[in-house]
Design an enzyme around this catalytic site. Structure first.
Site, short mmCIF file in Angstrom:
data_model
loop_
_atom_site.label_atom_id
_atom_site.label_comp_id
_atom_site.label_asym_id
_atom_site.label_seq_id
_atom_site.Cartn_x
_atom_site.Cartn_y
_atom_site.Cartn_z
N VAL A 30 -4.42 -6.87 -2.39
CA VAL A 30 -5.33 -6.98 -3.53
C VAL A 30 -6.21 -8.23 -3.41
O VAL A 30 -7.43 -8.17 -3.53
CB VAL A 30 -4.55 -6.98 -4.87
CG1 VAL A 30 -5.51 -7.13 -6.05
CG2 VAL A 30 -3.75 -5.68 -5.02
N ALA A 59 -4.74 -20.03 -2.45
CA ALA A 59 -3.42 -20.47 -1.98
C ALA A 59 -2.61 -19.24 -1.57
O ALA A 59 -2.68 -18.21 -2.23
CB ALA A 59 -2.68 -21.23 -3.08
N VAL A 148 -1.02 -2.14 -13.88
CA VAL A 148 -0.49 -0.78 -14.04
C VAL A 148 -1.52 0.23 -13.56
O VAL A 148 -2.66 0.23 -14.02
CB VAL A 148 -0.17 -0.46 -15.52
CG1 VAL A 148 0.41 0.95 -15.65
CG2 VAL A 148 0.78 -1.47 -16.11
N ILE A 152 -6.90 2.70 -12.76
CA ILE A 152 -6.96 3.54 -13.97
C ILE A 152 -7.10 2.62 -15.19
O ILE A 152 -6.26 1.74 -15.40
CB ILE A 152 -5.67 4.38 -14.13
CG1 ILE A 152 -5.46 5.29 -12.93
CG2 ILE A 152 -5.73 5.20 -15.42
CD1 ILE A 152 -4.11 5.99 -12.94
N GLU A 206 6.49 1.07 -2.11
CA GLU A 206 6.82 -0.35 -2.19
C GLU A 206 7.48 -0.78 -0.87
O GLU A 206 8.01 0.06 -0.12
CB GLU A 206 7.80 -0.61 -3.33
CG GLU A 206 7.26 -0.29 -4.71
CD GLU A 206 6.12 -1.19 -5.12
OE1 GLU A 206 6.33 -2.40 -5.22
OE2 GLU A 206 5.01 -0.68 -5.34
N LYS A 221 6.24 -0.50 -15.14
CA LYS A 221 4.94 -0.12 -15.69
C LYS A 221 5.08 0.41 -17.12
O LYS A 221 4.27 0.10 -17.99
CB LYS A 221 4.29 0.93 -14.79
CG LYS A 221 3.90 0.38 -13.41
CD LYS A 221 3.58 1.49 -12.43
CE LYS A 221 3.18 0.95 -11.07
NZ LYS A 221 3.16 1.99 -10.02
#
Ligand code: HSE
Length: 446
Positions: A30, A59, A148, A152, A206, A221
């Site tokens: 991300v 960082a 979450v 969306i 995951e 979530k």
């Protein structure tokens, strides 16, 4: 006073935009995409919004780790505290994940009055109330749309758009991996392990796939969504959880014949004095709004008293998708921070929400149940099985023998029954000589 530099959406000369200093904690799937979007989209974002968020410092926990996108080393800070403490950083973007040091860094940033954007579901599901309270105390904006369901839009609709409505139900398919696995088991007859390996290969599982398969990811979530929807502090530990490990292809096929699909469903209900929050495999009718959500897609059904049923759906994960809403959050909190400090308006209501509410015990659920059994195939067996259900006050809606032989598959649906009674039925059936196995008991969500 801050003024958008371009008004009315008119195309114009390159707009410098109002600079906003961003500090990035984490540069993984991300974080690296947030950086890229801010670099590559800078002109468009400035033209469209009047803001020019600029990454000032980054960082990472391990600068030596190989990465898909090279680290901009000129922005690398000696440690995360240096990012949070940098006066040039107005918005701290926490995309490192995990509980610590993320929690300490986010709290410190808020304490310093900085705006915080996080996509860290584990942090919010565990410490949401603490983080939100810290934001409220410091009057520091906090946003977490990316925590979450990837891109969306669900956090803002629950937190803001529907704030005046009363949301009683949030139901979701919140884990892409298990939805992919169940889709492949349903459509293509794959085994769970093969479908899971494919999900891992495609990159949405995951790191520890038991987080997906065991329902932990979906529970985290759901805790965040239920907190927002029901204005209650719900943590992942509050969520009753069962994974898909025991779902057999046979159950999926029988469910289909009965007009249902099997999903790993996250269910949140506001029961007034308590909240009902659970993640488990469920039979849902083929006509249910979530029944057609397939592959790794996620979807959330929100039922507002006034708004009625609303469905939000899309890919539930992905670095670029999540980065898009993280940057949206940066723009949002930048505006709030510049406008909001010192205003008389009340601080934004915290989102993990301080008020705890009792959690409805799963033993007290009253819903229909599906049973998959193996019984000895001889006269009188149905009568003996049915007697146990009757004695425990669990009413049978239908019972069908699905195969023949010395041992036969039997599928049974109950009317609404109390889970505690259903558990007693299971224990008694397991002790009967004519019942070879109780293979599955799956909750039905109408
Ligand atoms: N592993 C998650 C899923 C993605 O399969 O949905 C991020 O939460």
């Amino acid at each position: 006073m801050v003024r958008p530099l371009v008004d009315g959406g008119k195309p114009g000369p390159a707009a410098p935009g109002v600079e906003v200093g961003v500090g990035l904690l984490g540069f993984g799937a991300v974080g690296s995409q947030v950086y890229r979007l801010l670099e590559e989209g800078a002109e468009r974002i400035a033209r469209r919004t009047g803001w020019r968020p600029t990454v000032r410092r980054i960082a990472v926990l391990d600068p030596a780790r190989p990465r898909a996108h090279p680290l901009p080393v000129h922005l690398l800070a000696p440690d995360a505290a240096a990012v949070v403490g940098d006066p040039q950083v107005e918005v701290v973007v926490e995309v490192m994940g995990g509980l610590e040091p993320a929690r300490t860094l986010v709290l410190e940033a808020l304490r310093r009055g900085k705006a915080v954007v996080t996509a860290n579901k584990r942090l919010l599901a565990t410490h949401g109330a603490e983080v939100s309270s810290a934001a409220a105390a410091a009057q520091a904006p906090l946003a977490f749309e990316g925590a979450v369901g990837g891109a969306i839009p669900i956090v803002k609709p629950l937190r803001e758009t529907l704030a005046a409505d009363r949301v009683r139900v949030v139901e979701g398919i919140l884990n892409g991996t298990t939805n992919f696995v169940l889709t492949r088991m349903t459509r293509d007859g794959w085994a769970l392990a093969d479908a899971l390996a494919e999900a891992q290969r495609r990159g949405f599982a995951e790191a520890d796939a038991s987080e997906d398969v065991g329902g932990h990811d979906a529970a985290a979530k759901l805790a965040i969504l239920a907190s927002l929807a029901f204005d209650a502090a719900v943590t992942d530990a509050d969520v009753f959880r069962e994974g898909i490990q025991e779902v057999a292809p046979r159950d999926i096929a029988y469910a289909r014949e009965l007009g249902y699909v099997v999903k790993l469903l996250a269910v949140g209900r506001d029961l007034g004095e308590a909240v009902d929050v659970r993640v488990h495999p469920a039979l849902i009718p083929q006509t249910h709004p979530l029944a057609t959500v397939e592959e790794e897609r996620n979807a959330i059904l929100v039922v507002g008293e006034r708004a009625g049923p609303l469905v939000f759906s899309g890919p539930g994960a992905g670095g670029a998708a999540t980065a898009a809403v993280v940057v949206g959050d940066i723009l949002d909190v930048a505006g709030r921070r510049r406008r909001g400090s010192g205003e008389a308006a009340p601080a934004r209501r915290p989102a993990g929400v301080p008020a705890r509410r009792p959690v409805w015990p799963v033993e007290d659920l009253v819903i229909p149940y599906y049973f998959g059994l193996q019984v000895t195939d001889r006269p009188g067996v149905f009568a003996r099985v049915a007697a146990v259900f009757g004695e425990e006050e669990v009413s049978i809606a239908s019972i069908v023998q699905k195969s023949r032989g010395a041992v036969a598959d039997v599928v049974l649906l109950t009317h609404e029954a109390r889970e505690a009674a259903v558990r007693r039925v299971v224990a008694r059936l397991r002790a009967m000589d004519v019942v070879k196995s109780v293979d599955s008991v799956i909750r039905v969500v109408e």
